[in-house]
Scaffold this motif. Structure first.
Motif, mmCIF file in Angstrom:
data_model
loop_
_atom_site.group_PDB
_atom_site.id
_atom_site.type_symbol
_atom_site.label_atom_id
_atom_site.label_comp_id
_atom_site.label_asym_id
_atom_site.label_seq_id
_atom_site.Cartn_x
_atom_site.Cartn_y
_atom_site.Cartn_z
ATOM 1 N N ARG A 282 -23.131 -8.519 -26.791
ATOM 2 C CA ARG A 282 -21.780 -8.153 -27.263
ATOM 3 C C ARG A 282 -21.354 -9.011 -28.453
ATOM 4 O O ARG A 282 -20.613 -8.546 -29.318
ATOM 5 N N ARG A 283 -21.820 -10.240 -28.485
ATOM 6 C CA ARG A 283 -21.419 -11.142 -29.574
ATOM 7 C C ARG A 283 -22.371 -11.061 -30.765
ATOM 8 O O ARG A 283 -22.222 -11.814 -31.734
ATOM 9 N N SER A 284 -23.338 -10.183 -30.710
ATOM 10 C CA SER A 284 -24.339 -10.108 -31.779
ATOM 11 C C SER A 284 -23.710 -9.721 -33.107
ATOM 12 O O SER A 284 -22.735 -8.972 -33.161
ATOM 13 N N ARG A 285 -24.316 -10.211 -34.176
ATOM 14 C CA ARG A 285 -23.934 -9.800 -35.526
ATOM 15 C C ARG A 285 -24.258 -8.326 -35.728
ATOM 16 O O ARG A 285 -23.533 -7.590 -36.375
ATOM 17 N N ARG A 286 -25.395 -7.890 -35.172
ATOM 18 C CA ARG A 286 -25.802 -6.483 -35.183
ATOM 19 C C ARG A 286 -26.891 -6.299 -34.133
ATOM 20 O O ARG A 286 -27.532 -7.262 -33.685
ATOM 21 N N VAL A 287 -27.097 -5.044 -33.743
ATOM 22 C CA VAL A 287 -28.212 -4.668 -32.875
ATOM 23 C C VAL A 287 -29.209 -3.884 -33.734
ATOM 24 O O VAL A 287 -28.813 -2.987 -34.481
ATOM 25 N N ILE A 288 -30.467 -4.243 -33.630
ATOM 26 C CA ILE A 288 -31.510 -3.568 -34.410
ATOM 27 C C ILE A 288 -32.457 -2.868 -33.441
ATOM 28 O O ILE A 288 -33.083 -3.511 -32.595
ATOM 29 N N PHE A 289 -32.541 -1.551 -33.530
ATOM 30 C CA PHE A 289 -33.534 -0.803 -32.767
ATOM 31 C C PHE A 289 -34.822 -0.764 -33.584
ATOM 32 O O PHE A 289 -34.827 -0.380 -34.761
ATOM 33 N N ALA B 298 -34.413 6.000 -29.929
ATOM 34 C CA ALA B 298 -33.410 4.997 -30.292
ATOM 35 C C ALA B 298 -32.387 5.572 -31.258
ATOM 36 O O ALA B 298 -31.185 5.282 -31.161
ATOM 37 N N LEU B 299 -32.846 6.412 -32.192
ATOM 38 C CA LEU B 299 -31.931 7.043 -33.145
ATOM 39 C C LEU B 299 -30.924 7.932 -32.416
ATOM 40 O O LEU B 299 -29.750 7.994 -32.791
ATOM 41 N N ALA B 300 -31.374 8.614 -31.358
ATOM 42 C CA ALA B 300 -30.466 9.457 -30.575
ATOM 43 C C ALA B 300 -29.407 8.627 -29.869
ATOM 44 O O ALA B 300 -28.272 9.083 -29.674
ATOM 45 N N ALA B 301 -29.765 7.398 -29.482
ATOM 46 C CA ALA B 301 -28.830 6.550 -28.732
ATOM 47 C C ALA B 301 -27.911 5.732 -29.627
ATOM 48 O O ALA B 301 -26.884 5.216 -29.167
ATOM 49 N N ARG B 302 -28.253 5.575 -30.898
ATOM 50 C CA ARG B 302 -27.505 4.687 -31.782
ATOM 51 C C ARG B 302 -26.003 4.990 -31.845
ATOM 52 O O ARG B 302 -25.191 4.060 -31.713
ATOM 53 N N PRO B 303 -25.565 6.255 -32.035
ATOM 54 C CA PRO B 303 -24.118 6.481 -32.179
ATOM 55 C C PRO B 303 -23.317 6.045 -30.957
ATOM 56 O O PRO B 303 -22.206 5.518 -31.093
ATOM 57 N N SER C 126 -36.291 9.827 -20.927
ATOM 58 C CA SER C 126 -35.907 8.659 -20.119
ATOM 59 C C SER C 126 -35.493 7.486 -21.007
ATOM 60 O O SER C 126 -34.597 6.713 -20.648
ATOM 61 N N GLN C 127 -36.124 7.341 -22.163
ATOM 62 C CA GLN C 127 -35.708 6.283 -23.091
ATOM 63 C C GLN C 127 -34.267 6.498 -23.544
ATOM 64 O O GLN C 127 -33.482 5.538 -23.619
ATOM 65 N N ILE C 128 -33.903 7.739 -23.857
ATOM 66 C CA ILE C 128 -32.529 8.022 -24.281
ATOM 67 C C ILE C 128 -31.551 7.655 -23.176
ATOM 68 O O ILE C 128 -30.503 7.025 -23.414
ATOM 69 N N VAL C 129 -31.900 8.032 -21.938
ATOM 70 C CA VAL C 129 -31.008 7.742 -20.807
ATOM 71 C C VAL C 129 -30.866 6.238 -20.595
ATOM 72 O O VAL C 129 -29.761 5.729 -20.352
ATOM 73 N N MET D 234 -31.121 3.906 -22.839
ATOM 74 C CA MET D 234 -30.310 3.333 -23.916
ATOM 75 C C MET D 234 -28.849 3.757 -23.798
ATOM 76 O O MET D 234 -27.945 3.021 -24.221
ATOM 77 N N ALA D 235 -28.586 4.933 -23.205
ATOM 78 C CA ALA D 235 -27.193 5.314 -22.910
ATOM 79 C C ALA D 235 -26.608 4.376 -21.864
ATOM 80 O O ALA D 235 -25.452 3.946 -21.967
ATOM 81 N N MET D 236 -27.406 4.048 -20.848
ATOM 82 C CA MET D 236 -26.942 3.105 -19.828
ATOM 83 C C MET D 236 -26.757 1.707 -20.424
ATOM 84 O O MET D 236 -25.829 0.979 -20.043
ATOM 85 N N LEU D 237 -27.629 1.335 -21.351
ATOM 86 C CA LEU D 237 -27.463 0.053 -22.057
ATOM 87 C C LEU D 237 -26.133 0.029 -22.791
ATOM 88 O O LEU D 237 -25.395 -0.972 -22.731
ATOM 89 N N ALA D 238 -25.771 1.117 -23.456
ATOM 90 C CA ALA D 238 -24.496 1.176 -24.182
ATOM 91 C C ALA D 238 -23.321 1.021 -23.229
ATOM 92 O O ALA D 238 -22.348 0.309 -23.529
ATOM 93 N N ILE D 239 -23.402 1.679 -22.064
ATOM 94 C CA ILE D 239 -22.318 1.574 -21.072
ATOM 95 C C ILE D 239 -22.194 0.139 -20.576
ATOM 96 O O ILE D 239 -21.084 -0.401 -20.437
ATOM 97 N N ALA D 240 -23.360 -0.492 -20.290
ATOM 98 C CA ALA D 240 -23.337 -1.869 -19.784
ATOM 99 C C ALA D 240 -22.768 -2.828 -20.815
ATOM 100 O O ALA D 240 -21.967 -3.719 -20.486
ATOM 101 N N VAL D 241 -23.135 -2.659 -22.070
ATOM 102 C CA VAL D 241 -22.632 -3.543 -23.131
ATOM 103 C C VAL D 241 -21.140 -3.333 -23.338
ATOM 104 O O VAL D 241 -20.389 -4.289 -23.591
ATOM 105 N N GLY D 242 -20.683 -2.088 -23.211
ATOM 106 C CA GLY D 242 -19.279 -1.785 -23.493
ATOM 107 C C GLY D 242 -18.351 -1.814 -22.311
ATOM 108 O O GLY D 242 -17.167 -1.443 -22.437
#
Length: 697
Positions: free
Chosen positions: A378-385, A395-400, A494-497, A499-507
């Motif tokens: 959460r404190r990262s300057r940026r996330v790089i896939f 990863a591109l599908a999950a980025r937005p 499954s990778q998209i799913v 990374m979607a869960m990763l987004a939920i956990a981070v946010g």
């Protein structure tokens, strides 16, 4: 990529025919990785360890037999039995101990041919034989040196330098021992191999076999995957017996079978007990024992010689897969099976990770491998896939969605391009490495680069114990199950799913996005049912494939969440149907691609209902005005909105949350690619020139 398989039976009698068939079957389990030639080596003599009765010194045994052939494994099988008949080789001869090696090759240095196939030899007598997965980057320098010392080369491969270097090292060590009258006159197999490792640069997994060390095998690796399988047998049967892990490193007389393989698929029908060999480890099979030595590259180079290696003790792991996973079942092809397995693979990916209910009716995500690092992300300057091919597209599908929930800028990097540019990575960055196999060469090199630059490194892989899983600071196993088809399908969704869960956990620390997160969690729970629904389009996509099977090109337009779908859909058609296809960002249509549009070129436009829907409607109108031959994918019930005149073919798919829509939308394109391939008469599971796990550059 290349496939490695080896088998050593100890204190259990096996006929030569049994050993051959076991080696052949091991290669068949590796066929899916992609290959163009294959080879094996077995012993010619069932009693290779002979001693001169007068001098008590060992007598050189008969050279091992080597068989190599271009083409499919069955071509090798026929060749072996034909040559065996010609030399009157007794197929029923029994071996109490025997070490055999086998290999499938994917050409990198030199065209597919028997002389370029593995095992590669040190020369006449096959004093050292090697099978190799990877690329030796300094082979040209080593080759020049060996030629100056009288070695002659037969192949165009980089691999041939390895057995010849082993013979050179062995001869020099023996000369040195002979000069030292008071010293130990023996040169161990591990000494030879570790000196060879000191000279090699690049990525490799190697297995060595030598008549100087009968009934022994040595394996080592650096950057390419390799596993040891252990199966201990009861004394009165060939059935597997329970077995104490702590004993397997010790010498004992119990009957056992030991296996090396570059992929768990070749081991699972024999044993579930495995050791994932780590980089710079040397695993020596001798006298029924397994010895593991650690090669310290830096120390070896700094002292200008080979230091005494450290012995390592490791525990065995248990494979979390079943034999049924490597079989096609009722399906005609693995790709077809894996497309239709996606409701189950997605369910498994989410099992135990989604939270919904309880006393507070809470909704959330639990990713155990990341929980201690979420604050840092959460404190990262940026996330790089960072990824390659299909993993990059996922990863591109999950980025937005990650950008939306985290508020952290997310950038995309193709691993090879990042390395070529030496792009900046900082300590304040989080680098997420996405790879189905966890062994992709460029992604691994990018991981090494990011670690050196101090970034937090997160791995998202489908392979427990893979190099990326081991070397990242934290990560998530996507748990999609074994994927045999070269063209990834269920791993992608499954990778998209994940990374979607990763987004939920981070946010999940933001109250403002709580309702959005909960809606997506509800959508994730229902996603397998939506996938089952879209799979019912199978026959419709087969009919569409019949219309397109003679076409030369296909364009796929997408934007927003579905730009990745356009790229991945085009990639699937390209890699299995061998048809030119291109995924295009619809917002760039007027900047070049529009020039290609005419009444003959088929164009797929992805226009499911999201915040880009009105823009895609405009794209469809402009393509239609130029007489484009349109195939439009839209949400159910919206055909009239995307194609009011009825002049285009429509594919209707279920509507889900926008960030999950790429999971739904890719499936018709996967089915289209599959049916196009079958109708065009190509091998859908082993596409031309492609390999499953790209472990070399």
């Amino acid at each position: 990529m290349c496939g490695i398989f080896a088998y050593l039976n100890y204190n259990v009698f096996r006929e030569r025919r049994y050993i051959l068939e076991l080696l052949f079957n091991g290669l068949r389990r590796l066929e899916y990785r992609g290959y163009d030639s294959s080879g094996i080596s077995i012993d010619s003599d069932p009693f290779p360890c002979l001693t001169d009765p007068l001098s008590k010194s060992p007598i050189s045994p008969s050279p091992p037999l080597v068989f190599r052939q271009e083409g499919k494994i069955e071509h090798l099988v026929r060749t072996v039995y034909q040559e065996a008949d010609g030399m009157d080789l007794n197929m029923e001869e029994r071996f109490q101990v025997h070490a055999g090696i086998a290999h499938t090759r994917w050409a990198t240095h030199g065209v597919p041919s028997p002389r370029n196939s593995h095992p590669q030899s040190s020369g006449a007598g096959n004093a050292f034989l090697v099978v190799h997965n990877g690329i030796i980057t300094n082979y040209a320098v080593l080759k020049e040196t060996l030629i100056r010392h009288g070695f002659e080369f037969e192949s165009e491969t980089d691999t041939e330098v390895i057995p010849k270097l082993a013979k050179f090292v062995f001869d020099k060590l023996m000369e040195h021992k002979a000069d030292d009258a008071e010293g130990d006159q023996n040169v161990s197999f591990s000494q030879v191999v570790m000196e060879v490792m000191r000279q090699l640069e690049g990525a490799y997994a190697l297995i060595f076999k030598s008549p100087h060390y009968p009934n022994e095998l040595i394996a080592c690796k650096r950057g390419s995957p390799l596993l040891l399988g252990v199966k201990e047998l009861s004394e009165d049967s060939n059935n597997g017996a329970s077995f104490d892990d702590s004993e397997f490193l010790m010498k004992n007389e119990k009957p056992k079978e030991l296996f090396f393989a570059s992929d768990a698929n070749a081991l699972i029908e024999h044993t579930k007990k495995v050791l994932v060999i780590e980089d710079n480890e040397v695993v020596h099979l001798k006298d029924g024992s397994v010895s593991i030595l650690k090669f310290d590259t830096d120390k070896a180079k700094s002292v200008g010689g080979l230091p005494r290696p450290a012995s390592v003790q490791r525990a065995l792991s248990v494979l979390e897969m079943e034999v049924e996973q490597i079989k096609k079942g009722s399906y005609e092809h693995f790709m077809q099976k894996e497309i239709h397995e996606q409701p189950e693979s997605l369910t498994t990916t989410m099992r135990g990770r989604l939270i919904r209910g309880g006393s507070c009716n809470a909704k959330g995500v639990l990713l155990g491998g990341l929980k201690d690092h979420l604050k840092t992300i959460r404190r990262s300057r940026r996330v790089i896939f960072i990824g390659c091919g299909t993993s990059y597209n996922a990863a591109l599908a999950a980025r937005p969605f990650l950008e939306e929930l985290s508020g952290v800028p997310v950038s995309m990097e193709l691993a090879s391009d990042l390395l070529d540019r030496q792009g900046p990575i900082y300590r304040e960055d989080t680098a997420v490495f996405v790879s189905q196999s966890g062994e992709t060469a460029d992604t691994l090199l990018a991981l090494e680069y990011a670690l050196k630059n101090g970034a937090l490194c997160v791995g998202i892989t489908n392979t427990v114990g893979s190099a990326i899983a081991r070397n990242t600071h934290c990560g998530v196993h996507i748990n999609a199950g074994c994927e045999i088809g070269v063209a990834s399908t269920k791993a992608y969704t499954s990778q998209i799913v994940v990374m979607a869960m990763l987004a939920i956990a981070v946010g999940d620390d933001a109250i403002s996005s709580q309702s959005r997160r909960e809606a997506v969690i509800d959508g994730l729970f229902d996603l397998p049912n939506k996938v089952r629904e879209v799979l019912k389009l199978d026959d419709e996509m087969k009919d569409l494939a019949k219309l397109l099977m003679d076409e030369q090109s296909l364009l796929v337009f997408g934007r927003g969440y579905n730009y990745a779908t356009a790229l991945e859909g085009a990639l699937k058609v390209k890699e299995v149907a061998l048809m030119h296809s291109e995924g295009i960002l619809a917002g760039e249509m007027k900047h070049g691609p529009l020039a290609l549009v005419d009444e003959t070129l088929p164009i797929v436009v992805i226009a499911t209902h999201d915040n880009c829907f009105s823009k895609q409607q405009s794209v469809i109108q402009q393509l239609h005005a130029r007489k484009g031959r349109l195939i439009v994918m839209c949400s159910k019930g919206e055909a009239s909105l995307v194609c009011p005149s009825g002049s285009c073919r429509v594919i209707e798919v279920p509507q889900v949350e926008d960030c999950l829509q790429p999971v739904i939308n890719i499936i018709p394109l996967q089915l289209l690619a599959y049916h196009l391939t079958v109708l065009r008469g190509y091998d859908v599971d082993q596409p031309r020139n492609l390999a499953k796990s790209v472990t070399t550059q």
